[in-house]
Design an enzyme around this catalytic site. Structure first.
Site, mmCIF file in Angstrom:
data_model
loop_
_atom_site.group_PDB
_atom_site.id
_atom_site.type_symbol
_atom_site.label_atom_id
_atom_site.label_comp_id
_atom_site.label_asym_id
_atom_site.label_seq_id
_atom_site.Cartn_x
_atom_site.Cartn_y
_atom_site.Cartn_z
ATOM 1 N N GLY A 105 0.830 -1.207 0.000
ATOM 2 C CA GLY A 105 0.000 0.000 0.000
ATOM 3 C C GLY A 105 0.856 1.244 0.000
ATOM 4 O O GLY A 105 2.059 1.197 -0.247
ATOM 5 N N ASN A 106 0.235 2.377 0.269
ATOM 6 C CA ASN A 106 0.952 3.653 0.356
ATOM 7 C C ASN A 106 0.207 4.540 1.352
ATOM 8 O O ASN A 106 -0.909 4.209 1.754
ATOM 9 C CB ASN A 106 1.056 4.295 -1.039
ATOM 10 C CG ASN A 106 -0.304 4.621 -1.601
ATOM 11 O OD1 ASN A 106 -0.987 5.502 -1.101
ATOM 12 N ND2 ASN A 106 -0.729 3.883 -2.626
ATOM 13 N N PRO A 107 0.835 5.648 1.774
ATOM 14 C CA PRO A 107 0.225 6.417 2.878
ATOM 15 C C PRO A 107 -0.913 7.357 2.492
ATOM 16 O O PRO A 107 -1.292 8.205 3.310
ATOM 17 C CB PRO A 107 1.411 7.224 3.437
ATOM 18 C CG PRO A 107 2.548 7.017 2.532
ATOM 19 C CD PRO A 107 2.142 6.195 1.368
#
Ligand code: PMT
Length: 222
Positions: free
Chosen positions: A29-31
């Protein structure tokens, strides 16, 4: 007098990050918090548009009176966006979509055994690139999250994806990009104009983006 509102227009917005599951409890994922995309959705609503928000998992509450589609992966997001594209007049892709996903999904939790674990990744479809190929007279707006060569990389994406506008953010800058309530962006239009904005709340950035979009629509109308 120029029109400020978007009555009768449908605005499709992507927000948040996608999750590419490795097993039932782990993902790539990513933030992305969704703050930028949700601010755009609220701003479109304020301009009286019909709003469709396609969002990855976030902690945010979507604005009322919009159509909200919750997704997890890039493939899910592509399906949702494609199903709404035809009816949309303006599309803004603010989501941080994973470029790769695990080739195989392991249906049970991976157990800790070997010293090394290799996960093969395969390329995800580029949602915005595909929309650009069937742009017609829709207004297409992308975002570019960059860590170097901001302008050159963003301009290349604007051309490659056949966009009207790209909003470039250097995500290494304090107060810009992921998670913060603020952003620092450059809005680049197809004619090569670059508008550099100072640090602003994501709400204000969204307003500025819609000012540009409305200007572009009024230009087309004349
Ligand atoms: O959500 P926040 O915490 O508020 O953070 C905001 C943000 C940093 C996520 C936002 O400002 C932003 O920059 N969004 C785009 C992030 C990104 O994925 O950029 P990119 O340069 O990798 O992609 C370029 C464009 O193509 C984007 O419009 C993206 O949505 C789109 N894309 C990318 C890959 C892919 N497979 N499909 C796509 O549609």
């Amino acid at each position: 007098m120029q029109k400020r509102y978007l009555e009768g227009k449908t605005v499709l917005i992507t927000a948040g990050g996608t999750r590419e599951h490795i097993d039932p409890i782990r993902f790539i994922g990513n933030p992305s918090s969704g703050k930028m995309g949700y601010a755009l959705a609220q701003s479109a609503l304020n301009r009286r548009a019909n709003v469709i928000l396609v969002s990855g998992p976030t902690q945010l509450k979507p604005p009322k009176k919009i159509r909200f589609i919750s997704i997890t992966s890039a493939i899910d997001m592509k399906k949702a966006v494609d199903s709404c594209y035809e009816q949309s007049d303006i599309v803004i892709c603010a989501a941080a979509v994973a470029d790769y996903r695990p080739e195989n999904f392991i249906s049970n939790k991976i157990k800790k055994s070997e010293e090394k674990l290799t996960i093969q990744l395969v390329k995800n479809p580029d949602i915005l690139l595909e929309l650009g190929k069937k742009k017609g007279c829709k207004i297409l707006v992308g975002f570019a999250a960059e860590t170097k060569d901001l302008l050159a990389n963003a301009k290349a994406k604007l051309i490659e994806k056949n966009l009207d506008m790209i909003v470039a953010n250097d995500v290494t800058k304090e107060g810009a990009g992921f998670e913060s309530d603020t952003n620092i962006v450059k809005i680049i239009t197809r004619d090569g104009e670059v508008k550099s904005l100072p640090l602003l709340s994501k709400r204000r950035v969204a307003t500025k983006i819609f000012d540009k979009i409305v200007k572009a629509i009024n230009g087309l109308r004349r």
